[in-house]
Design an enzyme around this catalytic site. Structure first.
Site, PDB file in Angstrom:
ATOM      1  N   SER A 198       0.666  -1.158   0.101  1.00 23.20           N
ATOM      2  CA  SER A 198      -0.211   0.027   0.551  1.00 23.20           C
ATOM      3  C   SER A 198       0.810   1.382   0.544  1.00 23.20           C
ATOM      4  O   SER A 198       1.869   1.491  -0.800  1.00 23.20           O
ATOM      5  CB  SER A 198      -0.861   0.077   1.107  1.00 23.20           C
ATOM      6  N   ASP A 352      -9.754  -3.537  -5.969  1.00 25.53           N
ATOM      7  CA  ASP A 352      -9.026  -2.331  -4.982  1.00 25.53           C
ATOM      8  C   ASP A 352      -9.302  -1.745  -6.006  1.00 25.53           C
ATOM      9  O   ASP A 352      -9.118  -1.284  -7.344  1.00 25.53           O
ATOM     10  CB  ASP A 352      -7.716  -3.123  -4.878  1.00 25.53           C
ATOM     11  N   HIS A 382      -8.120  -4.408  -1.127  1.00 26.28           N
ATOM     12  CA  HIS A 382      -6.984  -3.999  -0.445  1.00 26.28           C
ATOM     13  C   HIS A 382      -7.301  -4.320   1.281  1.00 26.28           C
ATOM     14  O   HIS A 382      -8.560  -4.202   1.039  1.00 26.28           O
ATOM     15  CB  HIS A 382      -7.687  -1.991  -1.060  1.00 26.28           C
TER      16      HIS A 382
END
Ligand SMILES: *[C@@H]1O[C@H](CO)[C@@H](O)[C@H](O)[C@H]1NC(C)=O
Ligand SMILES: *[C@@H]1O[C@H](CO)[C@@H](O)[C@H](O)[C@H]1NC(C)=O
Ligand SMILES: *[C@@H]1O[C@H](CO)[C@@H](O)[C@H](O)[C@H]1NC(C)=O
Length: 412
Positions: A198, A352, A382
């Protein structure tokens, strides 16, 4: 907005009574049922719903605490996100140290050395505002053991207390420290890998881009980017639209967290969601790298609507111009930088909002002759890696991503 404030007020009233926690949990559940979409094909939707309710509860309680002056809205999120620390792994030597104020945790396999090891830097996710070494301990232990490698987990200091761009600078400092002390950890200078998930993946590639100019340091062998967020130019890419309300990360939350990260007032948030912050010249300049047109059609089958040309608002641009800089949006780095980047591994998840950032970066790297190993999780969303190693609470697609990462590292 009115709805949010009314809910806030109601919950604030409930706060003084001991029913606050169940009430907030109920709110989180209602929020989830009303607002989130669980598209067919997404993995373990009920489990996801449970975790998402918990996240939303944490968010809202955090906001109430902030309003009441108890603590910042992020404090609760930080505690919850840390999860439960695993038992100390007896197969690993685990050391904590601080370098330039940055906490590092170094994991070394205890098994006898059979030669020099790989050295892997890991920068965790959490939007630069939450998450720490403890939250990602399971992942780091797993990699250290399965790859017989030294893993350095970097506890970069969090925004907004420690302002942007301190996060990637902390990661950079940690990397420099490690590169200068490889002997001590029995690491082969030709096998240094920089990785993250991320926002941590964003820091990882920013650090790789910066290190290209450092002839005095070993060359990075590979970068590993797990569902990376890489640009703040276009919040209407297909994945942003199609998965706008898919847990665990809603499109609007990306912006909310970006604003917290950059320590900006959220007054222009809605404008940025509409891409009002991008001057026409900038849009033209980057459309060859960031645009729905480059996303393959098979990723646009459902519910994608091309955005009509948008208004440009200079005051919005002014308020948030950092978001277009390459240390925030490394996807916008020039070809002369991209073409020198190390071999890369990129993982994306279908459900995501950040999926297309990963797809576009993959394409840019490949177009520039950089070898990319791309792994696409068809059912993942995600944030699933945060649950890695929690037994029945983890997500199989997260485990598959980790298997593929381990295989990749072992192939280097
Ligand atoms: C991680 O954050 C939590 C919550 O803020 C804290 O209790 C824990 O000690 C932190 N761990 C490390 C290694 O900093
Ligand atoms: C990085 O380390 C150097 C010293 O090695 C220090 O002067 C600098 O302030 C550090 N950077 C950050 C962002 O802490
Ligand atoms: C999210 O995106 C994928 C395709 O890119 C799509 O299959 C899925 O249906 C989307 N989710 C929603 C809720 O539209």
């Amino acid at each position: 907005m009115a709805f949010i404030y009314t809910t806030l007020a109601i919950i604030a009233m409930v706060f003084i009574s001991p029913v606050i926690i169940p009430a907030a949990l109920l709110w989180g559940l209602f929020y989830d049922v009303f607002y989130s979409e669980l598209p067919p094909g997404i993995e373990q939707p009920l489990k996801l719903r449970f975790f998402h309710s918990l996240v939303m509860t944490t968010f809202i309680l955090g906001k109430i605490f902030q309003k009441l002056g108890i603590c910042s809205d992020l404090s609760l999120l930080r505690v919850v996100f840390t999860g439960i620390p695993p038992r100390r792994d007896s197969k690993l030597l685990i050391q904590d140290l601080k370098v330039d104020e940055v906490p590092l945790r170094i994991y070394q396999p205890k098994c006898p050395l059979t030669g020099k090891r790989r050295g892997i830097l890991y920068f965790h996710g959490g939007a630069g505002t939450f998450g720490n070494i403890s939250a990602f301990e399971r992942i780091c232990c797993h990699i250290a053991k399965q790859c017989n490698s030294v893993v350095v987990s970097v506890g970069y200091r969090l925004a907004p207390e420690h302002p942007y761009p301190g996060q990637y600078l902390d990661c950079l400092n940690a990397t420099l420290y490690f590169m200068r002390n490889l002997e001590e950890y029995h690491v082969d200078p030709a096998l240094i890998i920089i990785s993250g998930d991320s926002c941590g993946a964003n820091f990882a590639t920013v650090v790789c881009q910066i290190l290209l100019n450092r002839r005095d340091l070993p060359k990075v062998r590979a970068q590993i980017l797990l569902y990376p967020g890489l640009q703040g130019l276009d919040f209407h890419l297909p994945s942003y639209q199609q998965n706008a309300s898919v847990p665990l990360l809603f499109r609007k939350q990306v912006l909310y967290l970006c604003f917290r990260y950059l320590n900006k007032e959220p007054s222009v948030l809605e404008d940025v969601l509409q891409n009002h912050h991008v001057p026409e010249t900038v849009k033209q300049k980057y459309k060859k790298w960031v645009s729905a047109d480059i996303i393959p059609d098979n990723f646009k089958v459902r519910g994608y609507v091309p955005q009509k040309s948008t208004l440009y608002k200079p005051e919005v641009h002014e308020a948030i111009k950092e978001i277009l800089g390459i240390t925030f949006s490394p996807l916008l780095a020039e070809d002369s930088i991209i073409c020198q980047l190390p071999e890369s591994y990129i993982a994306t998840c279908e459900f995501d909002v950040l999926r297309d950032d990963g797809l576009l970066y993959t394409k840019r790297l490949e177009d520039n002759g950089v070898k990319v190993t791309w792994y696409h999780s068809e059912s993942g969303c995600h944030g699933i890696l945060a649950f890695f190693g929690y037994g029945i609470f983890s997500f199989p697609s997260g485990e598959k991503i980790m298997d593929s990462v381990v295989n990749y590292i072992n192939s280097l």
